[in-house]
Design a protein around this motif. Structure first.
Motif, PDB file in Angstrom:
ATOM      1  N   HIS A 263       4.034  -9.620   2.059  1.00 43.18           N
ATOM      2  CA  HIS A 263       3.805 -10.244   0.754  1.00 43.18           C
ATOM      3  C   HIS A 263       2.410  -9.920   0.226  1.00 43.18           C
ATOM      4  CE1 HIS A 263       7.079 -13.553   1.521  1.00 43.18           C
ATOM      5  NE2 HIS A 263       7.586 -12.363   1.260  1.00 43.18           N
ATOM      6  N   ILE A 264       1.417  -9.940   1.118  1.00 43.18           N
ATOM      7  CA  ILE A 264       0.047  -9.639   0.708  1.00 43.18           C
ATOM      8  C   ILE A 264      -0.054  -8.225   0.153  1.00 43.18           C
ATOM      9  CG2 ILE A 264      -2.298  -9.227   1.564  1.00 43.18           C
ATOM     10  CD1 ILE A 264      -1.733 -11.527   3.598  1.00 43.18           C
ATOM     11  N   LEU A 265       0.488  -7.264   0.882  1.00 42.14           N
ATOM     12  CA  LEU A 265       0.412  -5.874   0.444  1.00 42.14           C
ATOM     13  C   LEU A 265       1.097  -5.678  -0.902  1.00 42.14           C
ATOM     14  CD1 LEU A 265       1.107  -3.965   3.795  1.00 42.14           C
ATOM     15  CD2 LEU A 265      -1.093  -4.438   2.721  1.00 42.14           C
ATOM     16  N   ALA A 266       2.231  -6.349  -1.086  1.00 41.96           N
ATOM     17  CA  ALA A 266       2.955  -6.220  -2.346  1.00 41.96           C
ATOM     18  C   ALA A 266       2.170  -6.851  -3.506  1.00 41.96           C
ATOM     19  CB  ALA A 266       4.327  -6.871  -2.226  1.00 41.96           C
ATOM     20  N   LYS A 267       1.587  -8.021  -3.268  1.00 41.62           N
ATOM     21  CA  LYS A 267       0.896  -8.738  -4.342  1.00 41.62           C
ATOM     22  C   LYS A 267      -0.399  -8.055  -4.778  1.00 41.62           C
ATOM     23  CE  LYS A 267       2.692 -13.398  -3.395  1.00 41.62           C
ATOM     24  NZ  LYS A 267       2.326 -14.790  -2.987  1.00 41.62           N
ATOM     25  N   ILE A 268      -1.114  -7.451  -3.837  1.00 40.20           N
ATOM     26  CA  ILE A 268      -2.393  -6.820  -4.199  1.00 40.20           C
ATOM     27  C   ILE A 268      -2.239  -5.321  -4.451  1.00 40.20           C
ATOM     28  CG2 ILE A 268      -3.663  -8.566  -2.885  1.00 40.20           C
ATOM     29  CD1 ILE A 268      -4.220  -6.470  -0.757  1.00 40.20           C
ATOM     30  N   ASN A 269      -0.982  -4.863  -4.450  1.00 43.44           N
ATOM     31  CA  ASN A 269      -0.705  -3.444  -4.711  1.00 43.44           C
ATOM     32  C   ASN A 269      -1.438  -2.529  -3.736  1.00 43.44           C
ATOM     33  OD1 ASN A 269       0.974  -3.950  -6.954  1.00 43.44           O
ATOM     34  ND2 ASN A 269      -0.818  -4.192  -8.278  1.00 43.44           N
ATOM     35  N   ALA A 270      -1.440  -2.910  -2.473  1.00 39.45           N
ATOM     36  CA  ALA A 270      -2.079  -2.100  -1.437  1.00 39.45           C
ATOM     37  C   ALA A 270      -1.023  -1.280  -0.722  1.00 39.45           C
ATOM     38  CB  ALA A 270      -2.810  -2.998  -0.435  1.00 39.45           C
ATOM     39  N   ARG A 271      -1.345  -0.014  -0.480  1.00 39.18           N
ATOM     40  CA  ARG A 271      -0.399   0.850   0.210  1.00 39.18           C
ATOM     41  C   ARG A 271      -0.302   0.497   1.679  1.00 39.18           C
ATOM     42  NH1 ARG A 271      -2.743   5.709  -0.527  1.00 39.18           N
ATOM     43  NH2 ARG A 271      -3.796   5.606   1.482  1.00 39.18           N
ATOM     44  N   ASP A 272      -1.402   0.023   2.267  1.00 36.11           N
ATOM     45  CA  ASP A 272      -1.410  -0.214   3.692  1.00 36.11           C
ATOM     46  C   ASP A 272      -2.489  -1.218   4.061  1.00 36.11           C
ATOM     47  OD1 ASP A 272      -3.898   1.250   3.818  1.00 36.11           O
ATOM     48  OD2 ASP A 272      -2.704   3.079   3.720  1.00 36.11           O
ATOM     49  N   ARG A 273      -2.607  -1.455   5.350  1.00 34.29           N
ATOM     50  CA  ARG A 273      -3.522  -2.461   5.879  1.00 34.29           C
ATOM     51  C   ARG A 273      -4.983  -2.116   5.589  1.00 34.29           C
ATOM     52  NH1 ARG A 273      -1.494  -5.814   9.896  1.00 34.29           N
ATOM     53  NH2 ARG A 273      -2.985  -7.136  11.002  1.00 34.29           N
ATOM     54  N   VAL A 274      -5.315  -0.847   5.599  1.00 35.98           N
ATOM     55  CA  VAL A 274      -6.698  -0.448   5.338  1.00 35.98           C
ATOM     56  C   VAL A 274      -7.099  -0.793   3.909  1.00 35.98           C
ATOM     57  CG1 VAL A 274      -8.322   1.459   5.338  1.00 35.98           C
ATOM     58  CG2 VAL A 274      -6.498   1.392   7.035  1.00 35.98           C
ATOM     59  N   GLN A 275      -6.225  -0.534   2.962  1.00 40.24           N
ATOM     60  CA  GLN A 275      -6.522  -0.901   1.580  1.00 40.24           C
ATOM     61  C   GLN A 275      -6.664  -2.412   1.439  1.00 40.24           C
ATOM     62  OE1 GLN A 275      -3.703   0.802  -1.152  1.00 40.24           O
ATOM     63  NE2 GLN A 275      -4.637   2.827  -1.034  1.00 40.24           N
ATOM     64  N   ALA A 276      -5.907  -3.157   2.230  1.00 42.56           N
ATOM     65  CA  ALA A 276      -6.029  -4.620   2.203  1.00 42.56           C
ATOM     66  C   ALA A 276      -7.413  -5.046   2.681  1.00 42.56           C
ATOM     67  CB  ALA A 276      -4.943  -5.252   3.070  1.00 42.56           C
ATOM     68  N   VAL A 277      -7.947  -4.353   3.690  1.00 40.59           N
ATOM     69  CA  VAL A 277      -9.295  -4.659   4.177  1.00 40.59           C
ATOM     70  C   VAL A 277     -10.328  -4.420   3.076  1.00 40.59           C
ATOM     71  CG1 VAL A 277     -11.097  -3.932   5.789  1.00 40.59           C
ATOM     72  CG2 VAL A 277      -8.733  -4.177   6.587  1.00 40.59           C
ATOM     73  N   VAL A 278     -10.223  -3.287   2.402  1.00 40.44           N
ATOM     74  CA  VAL A 278     -11.156  -2.982   1.323  1.00 40.44           C
ATOM     75  C   VAL A 278     -11.050  -4.044   0.220  1.00 40.44           C
ATOM     76  CG1 VAL A 278     -11.784  -1.290  -0.441  1.00 40.44           C
ATOM     77  CG2 VAL A 278     -11.083  -0.520   1.818  1.00 40.44           C
ATOM     78  N   PHE A 279      -9.816  -4.426  -0.119  1.00 41.18           N
ATOM     79  CA  PHE A 279      -9.592  -5.466  -1.138  1.00 41.18           C
ATOM     80  C   PHE A 279     -10.290  -6.759  -0.740  1.00 41.18           C
ATOM     81  CE2 PHE A 279      -7.270  -9.070  -2.863  1.00 41.18           C
ATOM     82  CZ  PHE A 279      -7.051  -8.720  -4.188  1.00 41.18           C
ATOM     83  N   ALA A 280     -10.154  -7.148   0.514  1.00 39.20           N
ATOM     84  CA  ALA A 280     -10.765  -8.398   0.980  1.00 39.20           C
ATOM     85  C   ALA A 280     -12.274  -8.356   0.849  1.00 39.20           C
ATOM     86  CB  ALA A 280     -10.362  -8.664   2.424  1.00 39.20           C
ATOM     87  N   TYR A 281     -12.890  -7.230   1.214  1.00 40.35           N
ATOM     88  CA  TYR A 281     -14.333  -7.107   1.106  1.00 40.35           C
ATOM     89  C   TYR A 281     -14.781  -7.057  -0.351  1.00 40.35           C
ATOM     90  CZ  TYR A 281     -15.349  -6.579   6.051  1.00 40.35           C
ATOM     91  OH  TYR A 281     -15.521  -6.826   7.387  1.00 40.35           O
ATOM     92  N   ASP A 282     -14.053  -6.322  -1.171  1.00 36.86           N
ATOM     93  CA  ASP A 282     -14.406  -6.205  -2.582  1.00 36.86           C
ATOM     94  C   ASP A 282     -14.373  -7.557  -3.285  1.00 36.86           C
ATOM     95  OD1 ASP A 282     -14.951  -3.528  -2.544  1.00 36.86           O
ATOM     96  OD2 ASP A 282     -13.024  -2.891  -3.367  1.00 36.86           O
ATOM     97  N   ASN A 283     -13.495  -8.437  -2.817  1.00 37.29           N
ATOM     98  CA  ASN A 283     -13.319  -9.731  -3.480  1.00 37.29           C
ATOM     99  C   ASN A 283     -13.999 -10.883  -2.748  1.00 37.29           C
ATOM    100  OD1 ASN A 283     -11.291  -9.464  -5.910  1.00 37.29           O
ATOM    101  ND2 ASN A 283     -10.544  -8.078  -4.310  1.00 37.29           N
ATOM    102  N   GLY A 284     -14.895 -10.547  -1.827  1.00 37.88           N
ATOM    103  CA  GLY A 284     -15.723 -11.567  -1.196  1.00 37.88           C
ATOM    104  C   GLY A 284     -15.019 -12.526  -0.269  1.00 37.88           C
ATOM    105  N   LEU A 285     -13.863 -12.133   0.255  1.00 37.34           N
ATOM    106  CA  LEU A 285     -13.157 -13.025   1.173  1.00 37.34           C
ATOM    107  C   LEU A 285     -13.797 -13.034   2.552  1.00 37.34           C
ATOM    108  CD1 LEU A 285      -9.393 -12.357   0.296  1.00 37.34           C
ATOM    109  CD2 LEU A 285     -10.919 -14.160  -0.538  1.00 37.34           C
ATOM    110  N   VAL A 286     -14.521 -11.984   2.882  1.00 38.73           N
ATOM    111  CA  VAL A 286     -15.203 -11.900   4.164  1.00 38.73           C
ATOM    112  C   VAL A 286     -16.627 -11.381   3.951  1.00 38.73           C
ATOM    113  CG1 VAL A 286     -13.202 -11.607   5.657  1.00 38.73           C
ATOM    114  CG2 VAL A 286     -14.140  -9.632   4.493  1.00 38.73           C
TER     115      VAL A 286
END
Length: 286
Positions: A263-286
């Protein structure tokens, strides 16, 4: 399309013994076949263009055209079902997917390979079963990355300043890529566990527990689509945890974690887990 057909693989590596080893492992599987071998990037591109394989195992360092440039060219190719070199059984509109073969001293190439459209990253000394499962995972349209590579990638992003890489969300090179099925991108395709993310620098404004105390002035609107639980899971993905480790830490089942990841990958339009990591950092989640 015949889903039971063999997965057609090209191996690109400048070392003949390495190619022979991978070919032996892949050739032992009833659902896979090695359709070509290349000793450099240019040859890999030429073979991919003529043979339209499902998966290319790509060494990142080769003479002449390197694996990054070859990956970029291969992932931009469109399948040509009408090509005479492709049998009716194997012809379909799947894009060729690339798994980068890397070692610990090649971390500087990982982000470039992501942008080039690579679907996975494996260490050259990976276990045969992990390699085979990774090929099957990528063939299904998902992405894989070795847990240790995930950890080192995040460390490098933090040391270099992750903002310089920019968000990768949505910049997929593979048309029609599946945004993670259940268990599609786990912290290792064959179930290898990832260690907790410790011992790397924290970004400005990050608290000692790893959370970011200063919310960025701008956040991607996709962030608001995530539930509280999905945000929790995304934070743990960014910390480098595998699906099993997330399940243990959050006291939820492994299938539930896999569903959240999908669900996370679909909602943030990420192709894979690595893009999800970048998204998290870009948005200040970590």
């Amino acid at each position: 399309m015949n889903e039971s057909r063999s997965i057609r693989v090209i191996i690109a590596d400048d070392q003949e013994l390495v190619r022979a080893g991978f070919a032996m492992v892949i050739g032992s599987q009833p659902d896979m076949e090695v359709v070509g071998q290349a000793s450099d990037g240019a040859q890999a591109v030429a073979l991919a263009e003529s043979l339209h394989p499902d998966v290319v195992l790509m060494d990142v360092r080769m003479p002449g055209m390197d694996g990054i440039e070859a990956t970029s060219r291969i992932t931009s190719l469109s399948a040509a079902p009408g090509d005479a070199t492709v049998s009716a059984e194997s012809a379909d509109d799947r894009p060729t997917r690339v798994i980068i073969l890397t070692t610990f001293d090649l971390d500087e190439y990982v982000m470039a390979a992501i942008n080039a459209g690579a679907s996975g990253f494996l260490l050259k000394d990976t276990e045969p079963e992990t390699l085979l499962n990774s090929i099957r995972t990528v063939f299904q349209g998902n992405a894989i990355i070795a847990p240790s590579a995930t950890k080192r990638l995040i460390e490098k992003m933090m040391q270099d300043g992750y903002a310089q890489h920019g968000s990768l969300g949505g910049e997929t090179t593979h048309s029609g890529a599946v945004y993670g099925s259940a268990g599609g991108v786990s912290g290792g395709a064959a179930g290898n566990g990832a260690g907790s993310m410790t011992g790397f620098p924290s970004p400005a404004g990050a608290a000692s527990d790893g959370s970011n105390t200063s919310r960025p002035a701008y956040t991607d609107p996709e962030l608001d689509l995530l539930t509280d639980r999905e945000r929790e899971v995304l934070v743990e993905i960014a910390h480098g945890l595998s699906n099993q480790e997330i399940a243990d830490k959050l006291f939820i089942s492994l299938p539930t974690v896999k569903t959240h990841v999908a669900h996370i990958l679909a909602k943030i339009n990420a192709r894979d887990r690595v893009q999800a990591v970048v998204f998290a950092y870009d948005n200040g989640l970590v």
